[in-house]
Design an enzyme around this catalytic site. Structure first.
Site: not given
Ligand code: AMP
Ligand code: ZN
Length: 119
Positions: A35-36, A92, A105
């Site tokens: 996760d970023i 989520n 995810h």
């Molecule tokens: P959610 O809020 O459950 O939809 O999770 C989305 C997740 O994706 C969040 O924890 C973000 O930090 C993560 N995220 C968004 N963009 C990226 C990316 N380019 N690479 C890795 N993780 C990401």
């Protein structure tokens, strides 16, 4: 069509390689990457290569891949050595629950104590 790549989907772009990610595991049906914006020492996202907006639609449309996703979440936890102390798999679903990316995810969180219930 259900499962087809979506041109406006960030995680479809990670699957295709158009957007870079720190990939920790890959299978024929899934990709796992860091996760970023990590919320724990281990915070890895496991996604199916196919596009479904959330866990329930994936389970309905591609149940074998939904099973692969959960198995891979466990493999990530083992690879990250969080399975001994405990870890959490989070899916989520919906904006009110904090979903921001509408490509299924599984968050795999571990490496620290995890409180219950989550916020
Ligand atoms: P959610 O809020 O459950 O939809 O999770 C989305 C997740 O994706 C969040 O924890 C973000 O930090 C993560 N995220 C968004 N963009 C990226 C990316 N380019 N690479 C890795 N993780 C990401
Ligand atoms: Zn997608």
């Amino acid at each position: 069509m259900a499962g087809e790549p979506q041109s406006d989907c960030l995680f479809c772009k990670i699957v295709s390689g158009e957007v870079p990610a720190t990939i920790v595991r890959e299978t024929e049906t899934t990709v796992a990457f860091r996760d970023i914006n990590p919320q724990a020492p281990t915070h890895v996202l496991v996604i199916p290569r196919v596009h479904y907006p959330d866990a329930a639609s994936l389970a309905a449309g591609a149940p074998d891949v939904a099973a692969d996703l959960l198995r891979e979440a466990g493999e990530v936890a083992a690879q990250e050595k969080t399975d001994a102390t405990g870890y959490r798999i989070v899916l989520n679903t919906g904006e009110g629950a904090g979903q921001t990316v509408f490509h299924t995810h599984a968050h795999v969180l571990g490496g620290r104590g995890l409180t219950w219930p989550p916020g």
